[in-house]
Design an enzyme around this catalytic site. Structure first.
Site, PDB file in Angstrom:
ATOM      1  N   ASP A 295      -1.391  -9.187   1.768  1.00 39.18           N
ATOM      2  CA  ASP A 295      -1.971  -8.110   0.963  1.00 39.18           C
ATOM      3  C   ASP A 295      -2.508  -8.689  -0.347  1.00 39.18           C
ATOM      4  O   ASP A 295      -1.733  -9.014  -1.244  1.00 39.18           O
ATOM      5  CB  ASP A 295      -0.894  -7.052   0.670  1.00 39.18           C
ATOM      6  CG  ASP A 295      -1.466  -5.899  -0.143  1.00 39.18           C
ATOM      7  OD1 ASP A 295      -2.091  -5.021   0.468  1.00 39.18           O
ATOM      8  OD2 ASP A 295      -1.309  -5.888  -1.379  1.00 39.18           O
TER       9      ASP A 295
ATOM     10  N   TYR B   1      -5.591  -9.173  -8.761  1.00 40.25           N
ATOM     11  CA  TYR B   1      -4.392 -10.004  -8.910  1.00 40.25           C
ATOM     12  C   TYR B   1      -4.735 -11.379  -9.504  1.00 40.25           C
ATOM     13  O   TYR B   1      -3.841 -12.141  -9.876  1.00 40.25           O
ATOM     14  CB  TYR B   1      -3.651 -10.166  -7.573  1.00 40.25           C
ATOM     15  CG  TYR B   1      -3.188  -8.853  -6.959  1.00 40.25           C
ATOM     16  CD1 TYR B   1      -3.094  -7.694  -7.720  1.00 40.25           C
ATOM     17  CD2 TYR B   1      -2.840  -8.771  -5.618  1.00 40.25           C
ATOM     18  CE1 TYR B   1      -2.693  -6.493  -7.163  1.00 40.25           C
ATOM     19  CE2 TYR B   1      -2.428  -7.558  -5.047  1.00 40.25           C
ATOM     20  CZ  TYR B   1      -2.374  -6.430  -5.827  1.00 40.25           C
ATOM     21  OH  TYR B   1      -1.971  -5.242  -5.262  1.00 40.25           O
TER      22      TYR B   1
ATOM     23  N   LYS C 122      -8.887  -5.678  -2.015  1.00 37.02           N
ATOM     24  CA  LYS C 122      -9.109  -4.352  -2.626  1.00 37.02           C
ATOM     25  C   LYS C 122     -10.218  -4.410  -3.676  1.00 37.02           C
ATOM     26  O   LYS C 122     -10.327  -5.383  -4.417  1.00 37.02           O
ATOM     27  CB  LYS C 122      -7.818  -3.855  -3.293  1.00 37.02           C
ATOM     28  CG  LYS C 122      -6.589  -3.989  -2.416  1.00 37.02           C
ATOM     29  CD  LYS C 122      -5.361  -3.356  -3.040  1.00 37.02           C
ATOM     30  CE  LYS C 122      -4.113  -3.718  -2.248  1.00 37.02           C
ATOM     31  NZ  LYS C 122      -3.484  -4.992  -2.681  1.00 37.02           N
TER      32      LYS C 122
ATOM     33  N   HIS D 127      -8.859   0.374  -4.508  1.00 33.97           N
ATOM     34  CA  HIS D 127      -7.529   0.127  -5.081  1.00 33.97           C
ATOM     35  C   HIS D 127      -6.937   1.375  -5.748  1.00 33.97           C
ATOM     36  O   HIS D 127      -5.757   1.687  -5.588  1.00 33.97           O
ATOM     37  CB  HIS D 127      -7.634  -1.026  -6.085  1.00 33.97           C
ATOM     38  CG  HIS D 127      -6.384  -1.804  -6.266  1.00 33.97           C
ATOM     39  ND1 HIS D 127      -6.364  -3.159  -6.481  1.00 33.97           N
ATOM     40  CD2 HIS D 127      -5.084  -1.418  -6.282  1.00 33.97           C
ATOM     41  CE1 HIS D 127      -5.121  -3.572  -6.626  1.00 33.97           C
ATOM     42  NE2 HIS D 127      -4.318  -2.535  -6.506  1.00 33.97           N
TER      43      HIS D 127
HETATM   44  N1  LIG Z   1      -2.118  -0.807  -3.952  1.00 37.56           N
HETATM   45  C1  LIG Z   1      -1.549  -0.901  -5.126  1.00 37.56           C
HETATM   46  O1  LIG Z   1      -1.956  -0.216  -6.099  1.00 37.56           O
HETATM   47  C2  LIG Z   1      -0.369  -1.792  -5.311  1.00 37.56           C
HETATM   48  C3  LIG Z   1       0.464  -1.594  -6.435  1.00 37.56           C
HETATM   49  C4  LIG Z   1       1.562  -2.433  -6.593  1.00 37.56           C
HETATM   50  C5  LIG Z   1       1.818  -3.436  -5.652  1.00 37.56           C
HETATM   51  N2  LIG Z   1       0.976  -3.616  -4.579  1.00 37.56           N
HETATM   52  C6  LIG Z   1       1.229  -4.672  -3.558  1.00 37.56           C
HETATM   53  O2  LIG Z   1       2.578  -4.564  -3.145  1.00 37.56           O
HETATM   54  C7  LIG Z   1       3.223  -5.834  -3.286  1.00 37.56           C
HETATM   55  C8  LIG Z   1       4.716  -5.636  -3.505  1.00 37.56           C
HETATM   56  O3  LIG Z   1       5.005  -4.930  -4.702  1.00 37.56           O
HETATM   57  P1  LIG Z   1       5.735  -5.637  -5.943  1.00 37.56           P
HETATM   58  O4  LIG Z   1       5.373  -7.068  -5.939  1.00 37.56           O
HETATM   59  O5  LIG Z   1       5.432  -4.862  -7.150  1.00 37.56           O
HETATM   60  O6  LIG Z   1       7.284  -5.378  -5.689  1.00 37.56           O
HETATM   61  P2  LIG Z   1       8.377  -5.616  -4.543  1.00 37.56           P
HETATM   62  O7  LIG Z   1       7.784  -6.249  -3.342  1.00 37.56           O
HETATM   63  O8  LIG Z   1       9.092  -4.329  -4.387  1.00 37.56           O
HETATM   64  O9  LIG Z   1       9.378  -6.622  -5.260  1.00 37.56           O
HETATM   65  C9  LIG Z   1       9.083  -7.984  -5.430  1.00 37.56           C
HETATM   66  C10 LIG Z   1      10.256  -8.657  -6.140  1.00 37.56           C
HETATM   67  O10 LIG Z   1      11.402  -8.621  -5.295  1.00 37.56           O
HETATM   68  C11 LIG Z   1      11.985  -9.921  -5.215  1.00 37.56           C
HETATM   69  N3  LIG Z   1      12.477 -10.113  -3.839  1.00 37.56           N
HETATM   70  C12 LIG Z   1      11.728 -10.060  -2.708  1.00 37.56           C
HETATM   71  N4  LIG Z   1      12.505 -10.239  -1.634  1.00 37.56           N
HETATM   72  C13 LIG Z   1      13.759 -10.429  -2.082  1.00 37.56           C
HETATM   73  C14 LIG Z   1      14.997 -10.680  -1.453  1.00 37.56           C
HETATM   74  N5  LIG Z   1      15.107 -10.744  -0.118  1.00 37.56           N
HETATM   75  N6  LIG Z   1      16.093 -10.856  -2.232  1.00 37.56           N
HETATM   76  C15 LIG Z   1      16.008 -10.763  -3.573  1.00 37.56           C
HETATM   77  N7  LIG Z   1      14.866 -10.513  -4.230  1.00 37.56           N
HETATM   78  C16 LIG Z   1      13.742 -10.335  -3.488  1.00 37.56           C
HETATM   79  C17 LIG Z   1      10.869 -10.891  -5.534  1.00 37.56           C
HETATM   80  O11 LIG Z   1      11.397 -12.052  -6.107  1.00 37.56           O
HETATM   81  P3  LIG Z   1      11.220 -13.518  -5.405  1.00 37.56           P
HETATM   82  O12 LIG Z   1       9.760 -13.847  -5.533  1.00 37.56           O
HETATM   83  O13 LIG Z   1      12.098 -14.365  -6.232  1.00 37.56           O
HETATM   84  O14 LIG Z   1      11.668 -13.404  -3.978  1.00 37.56           O
HETATM   85  C18 LIG Z   1      10.028 -10.095  -6.530  1.00 37.56           C
HETATM   86  O15 LIG Z   1      10.515 -10.270  -7.842  1.00 37.56           O
HETATM   87  C19 LIG Z   1       2.458  -6.493  -4.430  1.00 37.56           C
HETATM   88  O16 LIG Z   1       2.674  -7.890  -4.496  1.00 37.56           O
HETATM   89  C20 LIG Z   1       1.049  -6.100  -4.077  1.00 37.56           C
HETATM   90  O17 LIG Z   1       0.551  -6.955  -3.032  1.00 37.56           O
HETATM   91  C21 LIG Z   1      -0.096  -2.792  -4.400  1.00 37.56           C
END
Ligand SMILES: NC(=O)c1ccc[n+]([C@@H]2O[C@H](COP(=O)([O-])OP(=O)(O)OC[C@H]3O[C@@H](n4cnc5c(N)ncnc54)[C@H](OP(=O)(O)O)[C@@H]3O)[C@@H](O)[C@H]2O)c1
Length: 341
Positions: free
Chosen positions: A61, A66, A94, A127
């Site tokens: 994704d 980003y 996006k 987006h």
């Molecule tokens: N469409 C949109 O508007 C939109 C908005 C926000 C996000 N997104 C997409 O969604 C993705 C995910 O959202 P996000 O990055 O905000 O949050 P998330 O995936 O909920 O959380 C990521 C965090 O969780 C930690 N983590 C992941 N797996 C883990 C595990 N098994 N154990 C412990 N910690 C863990 C990661 O650290 P480590 O790296 O240390 O594992 C990182 O700090 C984004 O990267 C982006 O691609 C899209």
């Protein structure tokens, strides 16, 4: 006795559940998020893409905003040169908010394709439904001077160009992100090519049951962002009301029973519920994918997690508000109709 699986062993991509989109195309039911925000560098995310592909991820994704698509492109090029077939990868990007103008959509998509070095995109999303620009890393109080509300006529002008991208063969599917039911109803009414997916915040403390049901009933695949509750998001994106699903005693207890991290419980729940989570990770991506293919949560555990919903939206979008005196709820049409301009 069978040998224990080595901790770094690859997970066969064929064992990862797939979603069938309205076009019949198959999309892996879990992907790697790539938003490094301000604490993970483009190079670290690019390395994670290579590592994740090596352990079995095929869905990525991405987004121009980003700020790392060029670095990721080097990784995708390596994967393709190293024997991965393009059709075995699912690459999303996006359109950013400052590129909604009719003249910008195709050029912006071409740039993402060129930066990512992937030839075409499997999925291209609008987006946000607001054309409001704000500088990366800005504070939530920041506003763009010419901020606008959702104007359906303008969104459809953007969407017509998204449809053209499909006809040009640059993208296979188009979709929406951060939409609400009233906005989606209008898009479904007016689109020639309907959104194949809607990307939306989804985690145990923010389950969006109505929107989830609406998109599924309309043949739109829900992709869930912040599936773990985005524990790494910057301080400026937090409010005192925010809660952390990974600290929820019910999730912690289920994790203990399965011998996994609470984050992995969130990912397992998401896939079993029927959405496609896209967890970001540079350190734990293997555990997240392994969780998806290992012993499922029980029906009772799924029921327990369903009961945890707190309507706790973490990505509130304050920077997209368009006039004084509004609160972030105005962006999300919480009264069932589009917030008037
Ligand atoms: N469409 C949109 O508007 C939109 C908005 C926000 C996000 N997104 C997409 O969604 C993705 C995910 O959202 P996000 O990055 O905000 O949050 P998330 O995936 O909920 O959380 C990521 C965090 O969780 C930690 N983590 C992941 N797996 C883990 C595990 N098994 N154990 C412990 N910690 C863990 C990661 O650290 P480590 O790296 O240390 O594992 C990182 O700090 C984004 O990267 C982006 O691609 C899209």
């Amino acid at each position: 006795m069978s040998q224990p699986t080595p901790i770094d062993a690859a997970i066969h991509p064929a064992s990862v559940p797939q979603r069938t989109l309205s076009t019949g195309a198959k999309m892996p039911a879990v992907g790697l998020g790539t938003f490094g925000s301000d604490h993970v560098s483009p190079q670290q995310v690019a390395d994670a893409v290579l590592g994740a592909a090596a352990v079995g991820y095929r869905h990525f994704d991405c987004a121009s905003v980003y700020g790392n698509e060029k670095a990721l492109g080097v990784s995708f090029e390596k994967l393709l040169a190293g024997g991965h077939k393009r059709e075995d990868l699912w690459i999303t990007s996006k359109l950013w908010n400052d590129k909604h103008n009719e003249d910008d959509v195709i050029a912006s998509c071409r740039k993402s394709i060129a930066d990512l070095r992937v030839g075409y995109l499997d999925l291209y999303l609008v987006h946000w439904p607001f054309p409001n620009f704000h500088a990366p890393g800005c504070d939530v109080t920041s506003r763009s001077a010419d901020a606008k509300p959702y104007i359906h006529e303008n969104y459809m002008k953007t969407w017509r160009k998204m449809e053209e991208l499909v006809r040009l063969g640059l993208v296979r599917h188009i979709g929406t992100s951060n939409m609400t039911i009233p906005k989606l109803k209008l898009v479904l009414r007016d689109a020639e090519i309907k959104p194949a997916v809607n990307e939306m915040e989804l985690h145990p403390h923010f389950q969006q049951p109505e929107l989830f049901k609406f998109v599924v009933e309309n043949g739109i695949e829900p992709i869930g962002y912040c599936p773990i509750g985005s524990p790494g998001r910057p301080e400026r994106d937090r409010t005192p009301e925010d809660t952390a699903p990974t600290e929820d005693p019910v999730i912690v207890d289920i994790a203990r029973r399965h011998g996994i991290h609470p984050a992995v419980v969130c990912i397992k729940w998401a896939v079993q519920r029927g959405q496609t989570p896209i967890p970001f990770s540079v350190n734990n991506y293997r555990a997240n994918l392994a969780g998806v293919v290992s012993d499922p949560l029980t029906e009772e555990e799924m029921r327990q997690i369903a009961a945890l919903d707190r309507n706790c939206r973490l990505i509130k979008g304050q920077v997209f508000l368009w006039k004084e005196g509004q609160t972030w709820e105005d962006l999300w049409d919480i009264h069932g109709e589009i917030t008037p301009p």
